[in-house]
Structures are given as structure tokens and as C-alpha cells.
Write a protein that holds these residues in place. Sequence first.
Motif, PDB file in Angstrom:
ATOM      1  N   GLY A 115       0.812  -1.212   0.000  1.00 35.74           N
ATOM      2  CA  GLY A 115       0.000   0.000   0.000  1.00 35.74           C
ATOM      3  C   GLY A 115       0.841   1.256   0.000  1.00 35.74           C
ATOM      4  N   ALA A 116       1.966   1.233   0.735  1.00 30.27           N
ATOM      5  CA  ALA A 116       2.851   2.399   0.773  1.00 30.27           C
ATOM      6  C   ALA A 116       3.485   2.644  -0.592  1.00 30.27           C
ATOM      7  N   ALA A 117       3.879   1.562  -1.269  1.00 32.36           N
ATOM      8  CA  ALA A 117       4.474   1.691  -2.605  1.00 32.36           C
ATOM      9  C   ALA A 117       3.447   2.255  -3.589  1.00 32.36           C
ATOM     10  N   LYS A 118       2.223   1.748  -3.502  1.00 26.77           N
ATOM     11  CA  LYS A 118       1.174   2.237  -4.403  1.00 26.77           C
ATOM     12  C   LYS A 118       0.838   3.702  -4.115  1.00 26.77           C
ATOM     13  N   THR A 159       6.634  -4.294  -7.032  1.00 24.43           N
ATOM     14  CA  THR A 159       5.275  -4.183  -6.496  1.00 24.43           C
ATOM     15  C   THR A 159       4.284  -3.927  -7.623  1.00 24.43           C
ATOM     16  N   ALA A 160       4.634  -2.992  -8.512  1.00 24.13           N
ATOM     17  CA  ALA A 160       3.761  -2.688  -9.649  1.00 24.13           C
ATOM     18  C   ALA A 160       3.652  -3.888 -10.584  1.00 24.13           C
ATOM     19  N   TYR A 161       4.781  -4.524 -10.849  1.00 24.48           N
ATOM     20  CA  TYR A 161       4.823  -5.687 -11.748  1.00 24.48           C
ATOM     21  C   TYR A 161       3.913  -6.798 -11.235  1.00 24.48           C
ATOM     22  N   ASN A 162       4.006  -7.103  -9.946  1.00 27.20           N
ATOM     23  CA  ASN A 162       3.197  -8.172  -9.359  1.00 27.20           C
ATOM     24  C   ASN A 162       1.710  -7.850  -9.397  1.00 27.20           C
ATOM     25  N   ASP A 163       1.394  -6.553  -9.523  1.00 25.20           N
ATOM     26  CA  ASP A 163       0.005  -6.118  -9.584  1.00 25.20           C
ATOM     27  C   ASP A 163      -0.477  -6.006 -11.030  1.00 25.20           C
ATOM     28  N   GLY A 164       0.379  -6.389 -11.971  1.00 26.94           N
ATOM     29  CA  GLY A 164       0.026  -6.262 -13.383  1.00 26.94           C
ATOM     30  C   GLY A 164       0.057  -4.833 -13.882  1.00 26.94           C
TER      31      GLY A 164
END
Length: 506
Positions: A115-118, A159-164
Motif C-alpha cells: 500500500g505504501a508503494a502504491k 510491487t507494480a509488476y506483481n500487480d500487473g
Amino acid sequence: MSLSLSLSLSTGHMTDLVYTEKELVQSLKEYIKAEESKLAAVKSWANKLDALTKVSTSDPEGYLAHPVNAYKLVKRLNTEWSELESLVLQNPSDGFVSNMSMHRQYFPGEEDKTGAAKALMRLQDTYQLDSEAFSKGKLPGMHSNAMLTVDDCFDMGKTAYNDGDYYHAVLWMQQSLKQLDAGEEAVISKADILDYLSYSVYQMGDLPRAVELTRRLVAIDPSHERAGGNLRYFERLLFKQLNELKQTQQSASEEPIQLGTYIRPKDHLPERDTYEALCRGEGVQMVRHEKKCIRLLCRYQDGKRNPRLLLKPIKEEDEWDSPRIVRFLDMLSDEEIEKIKELAKPRHYNLNYIFAWLEGEEDPIIDRVNQRIEDITGLTVDTAELLQVANYGVGGQYEPHFDFSRKDEPDAFKRLGTGNRVATVLNYMSDVEAGGATVFPDFGAAIKPKKGTSVFWYNLFRSGEGDYRTRHAACPVLVGSKWVSNKWFHERGQEFRRPCGLTEVD
């Protein structure tokens, strides 16, 4: 009601974590000191015993011929070596481990880290911040030593990659690679970065650059399990694409990937661009006023000669003319704000937010604030919702939404039995260094938080129909902490305070 609330780690609870980390550092230093003391004692034993064994082994029989030496050897092996064993087995880390275990229940989890990364990516999009400036701690209006390392940037990208989310994966993997190429030390390898970056670039539809990056990966690590296969696949796709377009192959762009290189994918919000432009201070603010030649005014407001406001009227400013939005100044004192925050904080110990509903009976200050809100708005709080308190941390936002229920949500407030939400009072309980504005995308208003002030508007026309222009949002907090409280008024009880109109838009 369908709402999208994005609250990053709340500043209120993050403050607790800062002090928790300080306590753990002190505990760690105490452990190191105890470990050093233990090693010093063991070393002293070793030196003493080393000197004794050199003497005893040089002439064992002669050494043992003396009864004192024989006695002391037996004593050492029977007692002193056991004491030494106990010393070695002592674990100075017990206190530190115990302290860690006690605090671990409050540590951020994997979901909090994601959540912090997003939240950082949300800020990057909304305020159009490039990854390099972000990684160097350069934010609008401030510069700090808060730097992101190669590994930090890689983790952001992963983090972004794992979230597509390949758009942000590209931006952060590119930044990670750039810092690594500049000579910064890192745990992550260049091959790992290129692996993620090349595939993310391919997902963004940039085949020439995907081929070039994968070739770099193969050159670094010829035995990489995926690189060779990916390269052949990307080259075939590129060849097919060029044939279909009847083009010759050109070199991949050597321009660094940055904001604007690729088109950001659309999401669920139709007014995303307008919303974010208003958050940045752009947009169509004041245009409608200027066209109509309407002047925004300020005045003293006594609540139609309310006895409690006659001697000390509230200062009122116009923020917008239609729909009418006003700001009340000096609505909450610092003392009242601190008490409200104090009451709200223990309610929900969640790292992602501080969120609470406060009843008037809980403290005289809540009762006093509710009464003041009733006096200044002229609406009864008897049928209003409890005072809602929220704390937004960095990146915390509330996407565009309506406060009232629409016709497709007939049962939204049915359990309350007080009708629809007729009006909103939004209290700002902190200043915000950057970001955090309340914006109305339909007509372009952006209202900045100002501690102690309150903003008021009607959600419904006098006819009871919803005013769809009041769709609003809380912009992400870029720098600082945003504390707010809301008071939502309902229709019941307001019949004589705000009489019905004769037309749909009265």
C-alpha cells in the motif's frame, strides 16, 4: 454507496512507529553492549587458561607433583569450566528478541508495504513527479535527504509488476537501472532489473526497446533461463509487426523512459484527468465566476441572530457561487482539534488509517462543536450522523464520490430512517504542506485545507433531488498529514429549517 477510499499509512500511527523504532534501536544497542561484555569475559578466561595449559603441558608430571596444582586442575575441570560453559550459553539477545516480539504485532505487514508503494505511485501520477526526482527526495516546495536506493526503486517496480501494473513497473525498473549504471551499490543484480524491465516494456507495446533490453540481458547472463526464449519471441513479433506495416527495422529509442514516454492506462474514473489537474492547482477555477461577473464575498455570520453567535459571529467566505460552497473561519480551536484527535486515535488501531465516529456524550468538546455546527448552518444535528474523524497519511486520498445516495441506491440510508444526506460540513483539523485539497471536478473548484476552518455545502436541492455537481474528492496528501472531520446532515428534521422548493432545481 460505492466509494473508493485510499488511505495510506496514517500519519497518526506512523508517528507511533517512529518511536517504536527508536526504542528498538536502543534495545539493539543494549544487546550489542551485553554481547561485547560477554565476549570480553570469555576472552579473559581464554587468556588465563591458555597461560595455565602452556605451563601444565610443558611438564605434566612435574606440574601435578605439586598438590596445589593437582587440586586446582580438578577444581577447574569440575567447576570453572562449567561456569565458563554457562557464560558461553548465556544469550544477551533475549531482551532484544523479547522487545521485538512485543512490538512485532504493530509492525506493518506485507499489505501495508504494498500500500505504501502504491501510495508513492499515486502521488507520482497525480502530481506528475518523475521517478528520478522522487528517488532523490525532490518534491514540490521541498527537498530532503529521503533518498530511494537502487533496491528501493526495484522493490517499487516489482510491487507494480506483481500487480500487473506494467506502466509503473517500467518507470521504477528504469530508475533502478539508471542508478545502478551510475555506480550505486545494490543487492539486486543488473540482470534481475533487465529481466523485469524488458518484459514490462514488452507489455507496454514497445517491441524495439524490449528486444534491445533483452539483448543486454543475454549479453550479461547468456545462461538466463528466460532471456533467450524471450528474445526469440520478441524478435519474431517485431519482424511480423514490421512486415505488416511494411517498415524496415529501426534502432530502439535511446531516450530514457520517463513520465509521458508511454500512455498511462485508463482506469475506472471517467474524470481522472480533471480530478488530478485540480489537485495540481490547474483546471478551470474561478472561470464561471468571472464569466458571470459574480464577486465572491466574505462576511460575519451570526446564524440569523442566533444568541450564541451574536457576540462572536463566525467569519464566512464564499468558495463557490453555484452550487454555493462557503468556508467558515475559526470554527475549531486548537484545543478542540487536539481533543478530537485524542478521542479518535484509540478507536481503530490500524496502520492504514485512523477513522472514528464520535458521539456528543463522549466529551463536552464534541457536544460544543456539534452545537456550533448547528448554530452556523441552521440545520439540526438531532438527525445528523455522528462526527466522523479521519487521518490521511502520505498518499491518502478519497476518489470522486457523492455524499448523497442516488436513485439507484434507494436503501443507502434506510437503516437510519432520516432520509438522504442533505448537506455536508467538512472540518479541516490540520494544515497540509502539499496536496490534500478538496476538489469538485464538475465545475473546477479546489479548496485547500486550512486548520480550524470548515467548508459547507448542500448535496440536495430544496426539492430533495440530488445535486450531481457536488461530486467531490480528497486529493492525495503529498507532504504532511491531513486530519479532517465530517458532519453529514439528513433530511428529517430540516423541514422547517430548509423548506422544500417548488421546482426540481430550487
